[in-house]
Enzyme design. Structure first.
Site, PDB file in Angstrom:
ATOM      1  N   TYR A 257      -5.703  -5.229   9.118  1.00 45.85           N
ATOM      2  CA  TYR A 257      -4.269  -5.115   9.385  1.00 45.85           C
ATOM      3  C   TYR A 257      -3.858  -3.669   9.614  1.00 45.85           C
ATOM      4  O   TYR A 257      -4.352  -2.757   8.959  1.00 45.85           O
ATOM      5  CB  TYR A 257      -3.430  -5.754   8.274  1.00 45.85           C
ATOM      6  CG  TYR A 257      -3.739  -5.329   6.882  1.00 45.85           C
ATOM      7  CD1 TYR A 257      -4.872  -5.770   6.217  1.00 45.85           C
ATOM      8  CD2 TYR A 257      -2.859  -4.492   6.202  1.00 45.85           C
ATOM      9  CE1 TYR A 257      -5.147  -5.382   4.908  1.00 45.85           C
ATOM     10  CE2 TYR A 257      -3.118  -4.116   4.901  1.00 45.85           C
ATOM     11  CZ  TYR A 257      -4.255  -4.565   4.273  1.00 45.85           C
ATOM     12  OH  TYR A 257      -4.514  -4.177   2.971  1.00 45.85           O
TER      13      TYR A 257
ATOM     14  N   HIS B  71       2.306  -7.272  -2.306  1.00 43.81           N
ATOM     15  CA  HIS B  71       2.402  -5.798  -2.270  1.00 43.81           C
ATOM     16  C   HIS B  71       3.376  -5.304  -1.206  1.00 43.81           C
ATOM     17  O   HIS B  71       3.604  -5.957  -0.183  1.00 43.81           O
ATOM     18  CB  HIS B  71       1.016  -5.207  -1.977  1.00 43.81           C
ATOM     19  CG  HIS B  71      -0.013  -5.578  -2.989  1.00 43.81           C
ATOM     20  ND1 HIS B  71      -1.368  -5.499  -2.739  1.00 43.81           N
ATOM     21  CD2 HIS B  71       0.100  -6.057  -4.252  1.00 43.81           C
ATOM     22  CE1 HIS B  71      -2.029  -5.895  -3.809  1.00 43.81           C
ATOM     23  NE2 HIS B  71      -1.165  -6.244  -4.745  1.00 43.81           N
TER      24      HIS B  71
ATOM     25  N   ASP C 167      -2.540  -6.543 -10.134  1.00 45.31           N
ATOM     26  CA  ASP C 167      -1.747  -7.704  -9.718  1.00 45.31           C
ATOM     27  C   ASP C 167      -1.452  -8.630 -10.893  1.00 45.31           C
ATOM     28  O   ASP C 167      -0.392  -9.258 -10.945  1.00 45.31           O
ATOM     29  CB  ASP C 167      -2.464  -8.446  -8.593  1.00 45.31           C
ATOM     30  CG  ASP C 167      -2.441  -7.654  -7.286  1.00 45.31           C
ATOM     31  OD1 ASP C 167      -3.202  -7.999  -6.368  1.00 45.31           O
ATOM     32  OD2 ASP C 167      -1.663  -6.671  -7.210  1.00 45.31           O
TER      33      ASP C 167
ATOM     34  N   GLN D  25      -2.301   3.487  10.623  1.00 49.54           N
ATOM     35  CA  GLN D  25      -3.472   3.224   9.764  1.00 49.54           C
ATOM     36  C   GLN D  25      -3.937   1.801   9.969  1.00 49.54           C
ATOM     37  O   GLN D  25      -3.104   0.903  10.175  1.00 49.54           O
ATOM     38  CB  GLN D  25      -3.081   3.458   8.288  1.00 49.54           C
ATOM     39  CG  GLN D  25      -4.203   3.280   7.272  1.00 49.54           C
ATOM     40  CD  GLN D  25      -3.732   3.590   5.865  1.00 49.54           C
ATOM     41  OE1 GLN D  25      -3.102   4.644   5.630  1.00 49.54           O
ATOM     42  NE2 GLN D  25      -4.013   2.709   4.918  1.00 49.54           N
TER      43      GLN D  25
ATOM     44  N   LYS E  78       3.539  -4.432   8.838  1.00 41.98           N
ATOM     45  CA  LYS E  78       2.117  -4.799   8.858  1.00 41.98           C
ATOM     46  C   LYS E  78       1.861  -5.841   9.938  1.00 41.98           C
ATOM     47  O   LYS E  78       2.631  -6.799  10.090  1.00 41.98           O
ATOM     48  CB  LYS E  78       1.684  -5.364   7.498  1.00 41.98           C
ATOM     49  CG  LYS E  78       1.806  -4.360   6.370  1.00 41.98           C
ATOM     50  CD  LYS E  78       1.568  -4.988   5.015  1.00 41.98           C
ATOM     51  CE  LYS E  78       1.788  -3.937   3.925  1.00 41.98           C
ATOM     52  NZ  LYS E  78       1.833  -4.539   2.584  1.00 41.98           N
TER      53      LYS E  78
ATOM     54  N   HIS F   9       3.980  -8.566   0.817  1.00 43.47           N
ATOM     55  CA  HIS F   9       2.914  -9.261   1.561  1.00 43.47           C
ATOM     56  C   HIS F   9       1.753  -9.553   0.627  1.00 43.47           C
ATOM     57  O   HIS F   9       1.429  -8.751  -0.256  1.00 43.47           O
ATOM     58  CB  HIS F   9       2.429  -8.384   2.725  1.00 43.47           C
ATOM     59  CG  HIS F   9       1.238  -8.953   3.419  1.00 43.47           C
ATOM     60  ND1 HIS F   9      -0.002  -8.343   3.392  1.00 43.47           N
ATOM     61  CD2 HIS F   9       1.088 -10.103   4.120  1.00 43.47           C
ATOM     62  CE1 HIS F   9      -0.863  -9.081   4.066  1.00 43.47           C
ATOM     63  NE2 HIS F   9      -0.229 -10.140   4.539  1.00 43.47           N
TER      64      HIS F   9
ATOM     65  N   ASN G 295      -6.413  -1.155   8.274  1.00 40.26           N
ATOM     66  CA  ASN G 295      -7.080  -1.527   7.021  1.00 40.26           C
ATOM     67  C   ASN G 295      -7.991  -2.723   7.245  1.00 40.26           C
ATOM     68  O   ASN G 295      -7.763  -3.535   8.152  1.00 40.26           O
ATOM     69  CB  ASN G 295      -6.031  -1.882   5.951  1.00 40.26           C
ATOM     70  CG  ASN G 295      -5.130  -0.711   5.653  1.00 40.26           C
ATOM     71  OD1 ASN G 295      -5.539   0.438   5.729  1.00 40.26           O
ATOM     72  ND2 ASN G 295      -3.878  -0.986   5.303  1.00 40.26           N
TER      73      ASN G 295
HETATM   74  C1  LIG Z   1      -3.857  -0.385   0.218  1.00 36.07           C
HETATM   75  C2  LIG Z   1      -4.807   0.774   0.136  1.00 36.07           C
HETATM   76  C3  LIG Z   1      -5.698   0.909  -0.911  1.00 36.07           C
HETATM   77  N1  LIG Z   1      -6.548   1.980  -0.954  1.00 36.07           N
HETATM   78  C4  LIG Z   1      -7.493   2.081  -2.064  1.00 36.07           C
HETATM   79  C5  LIG Z   1      -6.843   2.074  -3.437  1.00 36.07           C
HETATM   80  C6  LIG Z   1      -7.859   1.354  -4.313  1.00 36.07           C
HETATM   81  O1  LIG Z   1      -8.804   2.298  -4.821  1.00 36.07           O
HETATM   82  C7  LIG Z   1      -8.585   0.412  -3.348  1.00 36.07           C
HETATM   83  C8  LIG Z   1      -8.101  -1.013  -3.450  1.00 36.07           C
HETATM   84  O2  LIG Z   1      -6.688  -0.977  -3.356  1.00 36.07           O
HETATM   85  P1  LIG Z   1      -5.827  -2.298  -3.683  1.00 36.07           P
HETATM   86  O3  LIG Z   1      -6.405  -2.970  -4.884  1.00 36.07           O
HETATM   87  O4  LIG Z   1      -4.378  -1.888  -3.706  1.00 36.07           O
HETATM   88  O5  LIG Z   1      -6.148  -3.186  -2.396  1.00 36.07           O
HETATM   89  P2  LIG Z   1      -5.430  -4.571  -2.060  1.00 36.07           P
HETATM   90  O6  LIG Z   1      -5.193  -5.361  -3.302  1.00 36.07           O
HETATM   91  O7  LIG Z   1      -6.207  -5.183  -0.962  1.00 36.07           O
HETATM   92  O8  LIG Z   1      -4.021  -4.096  -1.507  1.00 36.07           O
HETATM   93  C9  LIG Z   1      -3.521  -4.511  -0.254  1.00 36.07           C
HETATM   94  O9  LIG Z   1      -3.187  -5.853  -0.404  1.00 36.07           O
HETATM   95  C10 LIG Z   1      -2.096  -6.405   0.317  1.00 36.07           C
HETATM   96  C11 LIG Z   1      -2.575  -7.646   1.008  1.00 36.07           C
HETATM   97  C12 LIG Z   1      -1.351  -5.525   1.203  1.00 36.07           C
HETATM   98  O10 LIG Z   1      -0.581  -5.995   2.047  1.00 36.07           O
HETATM   99  C13 LIG Z   1      -1.437  -4.079   1.063  1.00 36.07           C
HETATM  100  O11 LIG Z   1      -1.769  -3.505   2.304  1.00 36.07           O
HETATM  101  C14 LIG Z   1      -2.376  -3.571   0.053  1.00 36.07           C
HETATM  102  O12 LIG Z   1      -1.601  -3.364  -1.112  1.00 36.07           O
HETATM  103  O13 LIG Z   1      -8.308   0.908  -2.029  1.00 36.07           O
HETATM  104  C15 LIG Z   1      -6.558   2.957   0.024  1.00 36.07           C
HETATM  105  O14 LIG Z   1      -7.335   3.915  -0.047  1.00 36.07           O
HETATM  106  N2  LIG Z   1      -5.684   2.844   1.064  1.00 36.07           N
HETATM  107  C16 LIG Z   1      -4.802   1.795   1.163  1.00 36.07           C
HETATM  108  O15 LIG Z   1      -4.034   1.721   2.152  1.00 36.07           O
END
Ligand SMILES: Cc1cn([C@H]2C[C@H](O)[C@@H](COP(=O)(O)OP(=O)(O)O[C@H]3O[C@H](C)C(=O)[C@H](O)[C@H]3O)O2)c(=O)[nH]c1=O
Length: 183
Positions: free
Chosen positions: A132, A62, A170, A47, A72, A119, A49
């Protein structure tokens, strides 16, 4: 074709692929499995991102629990971020320790974060874009977080706490001592 540098934590590596510039711009293989294998890194990803963040956005810390733990490979295609990895494996000699590398489009560097590490990153410029690759698919059931300002970890984020923009998830994340982590 590839520069690999140690960081403050064993297993966390800074990687700089070559960038071929000419009067049109540049070309770079930002991921090549054979080049990485030649460097001793046999990785496969499932995957890709891409997130964009305003200055002060902090995403993290996370990780996904086993069996969906993710390796990652993180890079920045626009702007710059302070990228942090924390060893959250209880049995590790470096448990609870952290390391950070500033990733930027200018330096074209990447950070390899192994499974078993939390991370996160703090965007240092508006519109910073992080791309990533991860070695396991997103699994909300295995998705976990730890407070980025946990004093037991002591990450020295380069912007003051009052400048951070955190998701609600968070803001409410547990401390390391309370979190589900790795054996
Ligand atoms: C991580 C992820 C999220 N989502 C959806 C879920 C939520 O509706 C939306 C935002 O998710 P989130 O707030 O968890 O996104 P980040 O805060 O950028 O999370 C990431 O932030 C840090 C830096 C990390 O290393 C991880 O890869 C990941 O946890 O995207 C998806 O559909 N697929 C995914 O792989």
């Amino acid at each position: 074709m590839l520069e690999v540098k140690e960081t403050g934590l064993p297993g966390v590596l800074e990687i700089v692929p070559r960038r071929f510039g000419d009067d049109r711009g540049f070309f770079s293989e930002v991921w090549n499995s054979a080049t990485m294998r030649e460097a001793g890194l046999d990785l496969s990803f499932v995957q890709d991102n891409h997130s964009r963040s305003a200055k002060g956005v902090l995403r993290g810390l996370h990780y996904q629990l086993e069996p969906e733990a993710q390796i990652k490979l993180v890079r920045v295609s626009r702007g710059s971020v302070y990228d942090v990895a924390v060893d959250i494996r209880r049995s590790s000699p470096t448990f609870g320790q952290w390391t950070a590398v500033t990733l930027s489009a200018d330096s074209w560097n990447q950070l390899l974060v192994p499974a078993g590490f939390a991370h996160g990153f703090l965007a240092l410029e508006d519109g910073s874009e992080v791309q990533y690759k991860v070695s396991a698919l997103y699994s909300p059931a295995h998705d976990r977080g730890i407070r980025p300002d946990d004093p037991a970890i002591g990450v020295e984020w380069p912007l003051p706490r009052e400048q951070w923009l955190l998701s609600a998830k968070d803001q409410d994340a547990p401390l390391l001592a309370e979190a589900d982590i790795f054996a």
